[in-house]
Design an enzyme around this catalytic site. Structure first.
Site, mmCIF file in Angstrom:
data_model
loop_
_atom_site.group_PDB
_atom_site.id
_atom_site.type_symbol
_atom_site.label_atom_id
_atom_site.label_comp_id
_atom_site.label_asym_id
_atom_site.label_seq_id
_atom_site.Cartn_x
_atom_site.Cartn_y
_atom_site.Cartn_z
ATOM 1 N N ASN A 7 1.153 -1.206 0.300
ATOM 2 C CA ASN A 7 0.107 -0.372 -0.168
ATOM 3 C C ASN A 7 0.973 0.821 0.158
ATOM 4 O OD1 ASN A 7 -1.304 2.407 0.117
ATOM 5 N ND2 ASN A 7 -2.929 1.399 2.056
ATOM 6 N N ARG A 91 -2.584 -1.893 -3.501
ATOM 7 C CA ARG A 91 -4.024 -1.652 -3.165
ATOM 8 C C ARG A 91 -3.295 0.221 -3.316
ATOM 9 N NH1 ARG A 91 -5.067 3.693 1.564
ATOM 10 N NH2 ARG A 91 -7.417 3.034 0.609
ATOM 11 N N HIS A 180 -13.164 2.693 0.433
ATOM 12 C CA HIS A 180 -13.247 1.449 1.493
ATOM 13 C C HIS A 180 -13.928 0.373 0.787
ATOM 14 C CE1 HIS A 180 -13.099 4.839 4.609
ATOM 15 N NE2 HIS A 180 -12.256 4.584 4.443
ATOM 16 N N GLY A 210 -13.202 4.016 10.750
ATOM 17 C CA GLY A 210 -11.821 5.222 11.369
ATOM 18 C C GLY A 210 -12.172 6.345 11.085
ATOM 19 N N ARG A 241 -12.643 15.303 8.451
ATOM 20 C CA ARG A 241 -13.362 16.021 7.568
ATOM 21 C C ARG A 241 -15.104 16.514 7.693
ATOM 22 N NH1 ARG A 241 -11.671 9.961 3.735
ATOM 23 N NH2 ARG A 241 -10.117 9.861 5.681
ATOM 24 N N ASP A 283 -9.578 12.262 16.568
ATOM 25 C CA ASP A 283 -9.074 11.226 17.312
ATOM 26 C C ASP A 283 -9.978 10.607 17.590
ATOM 27 O OD1 ASP A 283 -8.202 8.564 19.272
ATOM 28 O OD2 ASP A 283 -6.161 8.755 17.608
ATOM 29 N N GLY A 332 -15.190 1.256 14.645
ATOM 30 C CA GLY A 332 -15.917 0.999 14.805
ATOM 31 C C GLY A 332 -15.514 -0.646 15.426
ATOM 32 N N ASN A 334 -13.249 -0.803 17.835
ATOM 33 C CA ASN A 334 -12.889 -0.395 19.718
ATOM 34 C C ASN A 334 -13.677 -0.264 20.337
ATOM 35 O OD1 ASN A 334 -10.433 -1.865 18.430
ATOM 36 N ND2 ASN A 334 -9.520 -0.360 17.622
ATOM 37 N N GLU A 384 -8.012 -5.936 4.070
ATOM 38 C CA GLU A 384 -8.012 -5.632 3.543
ATOM 39 C C GLU A 384 -6.713 -6.134 3.062
ATOM 40 O OE1 GLU A 384 -8.490 -1.579 5.047
ATOM 41 O OE2 GLU A 384 -9.434 -1.155 3.546
HETATM 42 P P1 ADP Z 1 -7.470 4.549 9.409
HETATM 43 O O1 ADP Z 1 -9.160 5.676 8.493
HETATM 44 O O2 ADP Z 1 -6.695 5.801 9.360
HETATM 45 O O3 ADP Z 1 -7.327 3.973 8.282
HETATM 46 P P2 ADP Z 1 -8.159 3.084 11.573
HETATM 47 O O4 ADP Z 1 -9.695 2.083 10.925
HETATM 48 O O5 ADP Z 1 -7.278 3.065 11.703
HETATM 49 O O6 ADP Z 1 -8.467 4.935 10.552
HETATM 50 O O7 ADP Z 1 -8.983 4.614 12.584
HETATM 51 C C1 ADP Z 1 -8.260 5.330 13.381
HETATM 52 C C2 ADP Z 1 -9.153 5.761 14.236
HETATM 53 O O8 ADP Z 1 -9.352 4.250 14.909
HETATM 54 C C3 ADP Z 1 -9.120 6.930 15.294
HETATM 55 O O9 ADP Z 1 -9.946 7.776 15.524
HETATM 56 C C4 ADP Z 1 -8.454 6.213 17.042
HETATM 57 O O10 ADP Z 1 -8.300 6.749 17.691
HETATM 58 C C5 ADP Z 1 -9.671 5.430 16.150
HETATM 59 N N1 ADP Z 1 -9.518 4.198 17.588
HETATM 60 C C6 ADP Z 1 -8.555 3.069 17.688
HETATM 61 N N2 ADP Z 1 -8.942 2.359 18.943
HETATM 62 C C7 ADP Z 1 -9.405 2.934 19.544
HETATM 63 C C8 ADP Z 1 -10.748 3.007 20.712
HETATM 64 N N3 ADP Z 1 -10.061 2.086 22.095
HETATM 65 N N4 ADP Z 1 -11.897 3.225 21.289
HETATM 66 C C9 ADP Z 1 -11.425 4.542 20.677
HETATM 67 N N5 ADP Z 1 -11.032 4.876 18.709
HETATM 68 C C10 ADP Z 1 -10.109 3.817 18.797
#
Ligand code: ADP
Length: 397
Positions: A7, A91, A180, A210, A241, A283, A332, A334, A384
């Site tokens: 990627n 990718r 996605h 994410g 965004r 975040d 989603g 976590n 992915e």
């Molecule tokens: P990307 O779109 O960059 O691939 P990811 O799918 O890795 O992003 O998601 C990143 C997001 O996931 C961040 O906003 C991060 O805070 C959130 N995240 C990761 N772990 C947790 C958690 N335990 N609780 C809430 N949000 C989380």
């Protein structure tokens, strides 16, 4: 067969080497700060210690060469020689209307990807650098390209057209593409398997949430609608965004604030979303950690959740029902609080979350709704890279 998945971004390159015999990962890693004075290579061979190397890497060709060196390294390596890398899968963010499936890289495919640069100026040129870098380093190894947009090419016109003059679609291909796609395709497939049902028999909404986020309505096993549009800016509120907004705001703000095209683009893509509303962070973890005693963080969270719910409602209406809803990606997978907030007040749709199951941590795909919930709510970790490796394997074998 061993497949290397790449990627490539403009200044970074992530990789994973798969053994397709049992779809296991042999090593993964990333090269960051390509083109800068101190690039960082982080190599994680499975079963061995992680290696971090700081070194000048001026271009993608050198980056791929370093990756290969790591993979065949006497100590940190996982294969004996380059000859063991049978195929490479990439990718690619934008496949336009041309690419409805993954394909083997040929000169014609490369020309088409170049023609799509204007639809994804930040991504496709970087992916192309990755393809060329592999050609230079592994000249006889077949390469496959897997597109984020391909899964959504099944959307009907009612989903993908904008209500603007037709000439814009004809001349410039202004339409909705969705993104996605690899993730939506992967998690929907896994969800159906876990439920032991045919995907085509299920009305499903997949929520990839994410840093960027999109929801997809999957009907008859195909993408019927998705929340991202011509670019990944449309749809949900995201980390930085804006997501959906009244398009008239753009010329209005440009005029009032004397912004250039680049400035307004950057405002909507990099300085909006959770970051703008909370004034704190893009975040989600920081937002949820702060929101008990920070009103702006709470508002950002509530707006974010509200928009996810609006899309769930509209897709359930579009499909005339809903059987399965899947959460995936960083937030989603976590965020227990986000899943709870999204599912709250959707009992009329047949969604009943089991709070204990929702709170359990696991890396496995799982159901988190109550046994009585008419809609099965699930968490499915996305992968992915694995789907890219599978497509590559299937096309090359
Ligand atoms: P990307 O779109 O960059 O691939 P990811 O799918 O890795 O992003 O998601 C990143 C997001 O996931 C961040 O906003 C991060 O805070 C959130 N995240 C990761 N772990 C947790 C958690 N335990 N609780 C809430 N949000 C989380």
């Amino acid at each position: 067969m061993k497949v290397l998945v790449i990627n490539a971004g403009s200044s970074s390159l992530k990789y994973q080497l798969f053994d397709m015999k049992n779809e296991s990962v042999l090593a993964s890693g990333r090269v960051e700060r390509i083109g800068m004075d101190s690039s960082i290579v982080t190599h994680e061979p499975v079963g061995k210690e992680e290696v971090v190397e700081v070194k000048e890497i001026l271009d993608h060709i050198t980056a791929v060469s370093r990756v290969i060196d790591m993979l065949i390294h006497a100590e940190h390596g996982v294969v004996k020689s380059m000859a063991e890398i049978d195929a490479v899968g990439h990718r690619i963010v934008h496949g336009g209307e041309i690419f409805k499936n993954s394909v083997i890289v040929t000169d014609a495919v490369k020309s088409e990807i170049r023609r799509l640069f204007e639809l994804a100026p930040l991504h496709n040129p970087a992916h192309m650098m990755g393809i060329v870098a592999v050609e230079m380093n592994l000249p006889n190894v077949p390469q496959v390209v897997v597109f984020d947009t391909a899964f959504h090419q099944t959307m009907p016109k009612t989903s993908y057209l904008y209500a603007i003059p037709k000439s814009l679609y004809k001349r410039h291909k202004v339409r909705r593409y969705g993104f996605h796609g690899t993730s939506h395709a992967y998690v929907s497939d896994v969800a159906a398997k876990v439920l032991d049902k045919e995907l085509a028999s299920l009305k499903m909404i997949t929520c990839h949430i994410g840093n960027g986020g999109s929801l997809t309505a999957i009907l008859d096993g195909q993408s019927f609608d998705t929340s991202m549009g011509m670019t990944p800016l449309e749809g949900l509120m995201m980390g930085t965004r804006s997501g959906d907004l009244d398009p008239a705001i753009v010329p209005f703000v440009m005029n009032k604030e004397e912004l250039t095209l680049n400035e307004v683009n950057s405002m909507l893509n990099k300085h909006s979303g959770l970051l703008a509303v909370s004034g704190l962070s893009s975040d989600m973890r920081e937002i949820t950690d702060a929101m008990d005693d920070n009103e702006e963080a709470k508002l950002a969270f509530d707006m974010y959740v509200y928009r996810v719910k609006k899309y769930i409602g509209s897709y359930a209406a579009a499909m005339n029902g809903l059987d399965v809803m899947v959460f995936t990606a960083g937030v989603g997978e976590n965020s227990v609080v986000l899943r709870k907030a999204v599912c709250e007040g959707l009992t009329f749709l047949g969604i009943e979350l089991d709070e204990e199951l929702n709170a359990k941590r696991s890396k496995e795909p799982r159901v988190i709704s109550t046994p009585n919930s008419r809609v099965k709510v699930m968490v499915v970790p996305t992968n992915e890279e694995l789907l890219i490796a599978r497509d590559t394997y299937n096309l090359v074998k």
